[in-house]
Enzyme design. Structure first.
Site, short mmCIF file in Angstrom:
data_model
loop_
_atom_site.label_atom_id
_atom_site.label_comp_id
_atom_site.label_asym_id
_atom_site.label_seq_id
_atom_site.Cartn_x
_atom_site.Cartn_y
_atom_site.Cartn_z
N GLU A 229 -8.06 -4.83 5.81
CA GLU A 229 -7.17 -4.28 4.78
C GLU A 229 -6.31 -3.24 5.48
O GLU A 229 -6.80 -2.17 5.84
CB GLU A 229 -7.98 -3.59 3.67
CG GLU A 229 -9.03 -4.48 3.02
CD GLU A 229 -8.52 -5.17 1.76
OE1 GLU A 229 -7.34 -4.99 1.40
OE2 GLU A 229 -9.33 -5.90 1.14
N CYS A 263 -2.44 2.85 0.48
CA CYS A 263 -1.86 1.61 1.03
C CYS A 263 -1.01 0.91 -0.01
O CYS A 263 -0.21 0.05 0.32
CB CYS A 263 -2.98 0.70 1.50
SG CYS A 263 -4.08 0.27 0.17
P1 NAD Z 1 -6.96 4.04 11.66
O1 NAD Z 1 -6.74 2.60 11.93
O2 NAD Z 1 -6.47 5.03 12.64
O3 NAD Z 1 -8.55 4.33 11.51
C1 NAD Z 1 -9.34 3.66 10.57
C2 NAD Z 1 -10.79 3.69 11.04
O4 NAD Z 1 -10.92 2.92 12.23
C3 NAD Z 1 -11.34 5.06 11.38
O5 NAD Z 1 -12.66 5.15 10.90
C4 NAD Z 1 -11.32 5.09 12.91
O6 NAD Z 1 -12.29 5.93 13.48
C5 NAD Z 1 -11.66 3.64 13.22
N1 NAD Z 1 -11.20 3.16 14.53
C6 NAD Z 1 -10.18 3.62 15.29
N2 NAD Z 1 -10.05 2.87 16.40
C7 NAD Z 1 -10.99 1.90 16.34
C8 NAD Z 1 -11.35 0.80 17.17
N3 NAD Z 1 -10.69 0.55 18.31
N4 NAD Z 1 -12.35 -0.01 16.79
C9 NAD Z 1 -13.00 0.21 15.61
N5 NAD Z 1 -12.73 1.25 14.79
C10 NAD Z 1 -11.73 2.08 15.14
O7 NAD Z 1 -6.37 4.30 10.23
P2 NAD Z 1 -6.27 5.69 9.47
O8 NAD Z 1 -5.19 6.53 10.09
O9 NAD Z 1 -7.62 6.27 9.32
O10 NAD Z 1 -5.81 5.23 8.02
C11 NAD Z 1 -4.47 5.04 7.63
C12 NAD Z 1 -4.15 3.55 7.57
O11 NAD Z 1 -5.07 2.89 6.71
C13 NAD Z 1 -2.79 3.29 6.99
O12 NAD Z 1 -2.13 2.31 7.76
C14 NAD Z 1 -3.08 2.75 5.61
O13 NAD Z 1 -2.11 1.91 5.06
C15 NAD Z 1 -4.35 2.02 5.84
N6 NAD Z 1 -5.06 1.85 4.57
C16 NAD Z 1 -5.17 0.59 4.07
C17 NAD Z 1 -5.80 0.38 2.84
C18 NAD Z 1 -5.95 -1.00 2.26
O14 NAD Z 1 -6.80 -1.19 1.39
N7 NAD Z 1 -5.14 -1.99 2.67
C19 NAD Z 1 -6.31 1.48 2.15
C20 NAD Z 1 -6.16 2.74 2.69
C21 NAD Z 1 -5.54 2.92 3.91
#
Ligand code: NAD
Length: 474
Positions: A229, A263
């Site tokens: 997502e 999002c």
């Molecule tokens: P991010 O991708 O930086 O981090 C998300 C999670 O992934 C964190 O827990 C982080 O520690 C972990 N992570 C980071 N690198 C990783 C790796 N290489 N392998 C596995 N895990 C890893 O995102 P963010 O800045 O925390 O969140 C913002 C983003 O989330 C925005 O793009 C937003 O649109 C999206 N979002 C999507 C939804 C949805 O339902 N589609 C909902 C909320 C937020």
């Protein structure tokens, strides 16, 4: 092993909390223990699992204030913190009500009259959940609750940017041994998340596209399903016939709720040229009425920008638009005593060469652009790598629905905005770069944690006509 991580307070900018990711060896051992416990958890049956989740709900209700307080420090905002906790409580009830029907074994006739089909399913033993900071509790539990009811064990790694809610949440599990053994919340950042992918049987990841791509690559190497997502850039289309008062109020909410850190935020607005000026003037008037939740958390509706990295992106997008000729009518981002705050920001004179119209901003930014024909509006809405959601406004629902049919997104709200945040119903698939696979809404929110399995049952002791040496041939 990942080192301890200092956590920033979004209201003060101070690093006032520390998380300590577990060593990889311990995490791997914990996953092994959870796999063993999952066998017992599945054997409890759906009634037993519902009983355990209902008991968890009671402990969550007791810990409600503590959870809200922790979320308030994590995110700096009040009403959405209350919403997140109450949403979790309601979601346990909702899934407990639905699960028995979704887990029923179904029997069917087949095209061969003496062979019946029993369709059953096995849960994936261990589900991994990796979540972001925008709704820290909600997005750590939205997939967890249905996965547990499906019979899986679940290990969750919330974001290192908003992890304070984990301690009170983990504490709610202490008195429910069956559940404590199959559900845990793990502190950590990127490295812990990446390692977790090697320990689980299916991954639910919510985050940005770049991380999602890396998660998907690892999942492919591990040969495990991945439900992603990811980000969005939701468009709103306002047709000439739309009720302007309704459209401006709905779009303002859709763009600004949670300070745009959702999002399903409306991030670009296309308005019929005949009503364009009236529309954006009304939007500006309404935007001016919203206040920061500062100096106190009750001072206004708008919380801070939670992640410092997001504040940089918002500033960059506004600067990029300004340099390219956009007019910023109100709003903007500012640092107040260490915290980043962004007022609802209305822009015009924007186009698709600007980041603010094409890249995810994840802030309360409302760029408004005029269109002359409906097909131009549809083309502009579809001119995006994202496909999360959209909104269409028109006097007649039918007129809006017709436009909605042509928009390539998972959901479209008609005469309202961002309804996917409020209504978790109806199965959808991810569109474009906004994700992969079945999304978490509707029945699939639970059934995607099951490996479906067919039992073919012969009901008469006869030789099949397709066997070798069949007596029916002679
Ligand atoms: P991010 O991708 O930086 O981090 C998300 C999670 O992934 C964190 O827990 C982080 O520690 C972990 N992570 C980071 N690198 C990783 C790796 N290489 N392998 C596995 N895990 C890893 O995102 P963010 O800045 O925390 O969140 C913002 C983003 O989330 C925005 O793009 C937003 O649109 C999206 N979002 C999507 C939804 C949805 O339902 N589609 C909902 C909320 C937020």
């Amino acid at each position: 092993m990942e080192k301890s991580i200092e956590v920033r307070n979004p209201r003060t900018g101070k690093f006032d909390y520390v998380i300590i990711p577990p060593p990889q060896k311990l995490l791997a051992q914990q996953c092994q223990r959870m796999r063993r416990a999952q066998v017992r958890w599945f054997t409890l049956g759906i009634e037993g699992r519902i009983e355990a989740l209902q008991s968890w709900k009671q402990y969550i209700i007791k810990a409600r204030e503590k959870l809200i307080d922790a979320l308030i420090v994590d995110t700096g905002r009040l009403s959405m913190s209350v919403f997140e906790v109450d949403w979790l409580i309601a979601s346990i009830d909702r899934w407990c009500m639905k699960a028995p029907r979704l887990l029923r074994v179904n029997e069917y006739d087949t095209s061969v009259s003496y062979i019946n089909l029993q369709q059953t399913a096995e849960p994936y033993p261990l589900v991994g959940v990796i979540s972001p900071w925008s709704f820290p509790l909600l997005l750590s539990t939205v997939d967890t609750v249905p996965a547990l009811l499906a019979g899986c064990a679940v290990i969750v790694k919330p974001s290192e940017i908003a992890p304070r809610f984990m301690a009170p949440l983990q504490a709610t599990l202490n008195n429910i041994p069956q559940l404590r053994d199959v559900l845990s919340f793990v502190e950590g950042g990127e490295e812990t998340g990446a390692f977790l992918l090697e320990c689980v049987d299916v991954i639910c990841f919510t985050g940005n596209i770049e991380t999602g791509r890396s998660v998907f690559e690892t999942a492919a190497e591990q040969f495990i399903p991945a439900y992603l997502e990811l980000g969005g850039k939701d468009p709103a289309i306002v047709l000439e016939s739309a009720d302007l008062d309704l459209a401006t109020s709905a779009i303002l909410w859709g763009a600004v709720v949670n300070s745009g850190q959702s999002c399903n935020s409306i991030e670009r607005i296309y308005v019929a040229s005949s009503i364009f000026e009236k529309f954006y003037h009304q939007l500006i008037t309404k935007a001016h009425k919203l206040q920061f939740a500062y100096p106190t958390i009750e001072s206004g509706e708008l919380g801070p920008i939670i992640a410092a990295k997001q504040a940089i992106i918002i500033s960059e997008h506004l600067q990029d638009a300004k340099v390219a000729g956009a007019v910023i009518h109100c709003g903007g981002i500012e640092n107040i005593n260490g915290g980043w705050w962004c007022r609802p920001t209305v822009l015009t004179e924007v186009d698709h060469t600007m980041k603010v119209m094409t890249e995810e901003t994840f802030g309360p930014i409302m760029p408004v652009m005029a269109f002359k024909t409906v097909s131009e509006a549809i083309n502009l809405a579809n001119d995006s790598i994202y496909g999360n959601g959209a909104a269409v406004f028109a006097q007649e629902e039918q007129e809006a629905s017709l436009v909605a049919q042509h928009i390539h997104t998972s959901t479209v709200s008609i005469n309202d905005a961002s309804l996917a945040i409020a209504i978790p119903e109806g199965e959808t698939n991810a569109f474009k770069f906004s994700g992969i696979g079945e999304k978490r809404f509707g029945a699939a929110g639970l059934t995607r944690f099951l490996c479906k399995k067919n039992l073919f049952i012969k009901t008469k002791p006869i030789h099949n006509p397709w066997w070798f040496n069949n007596p029916m041939d002679s």
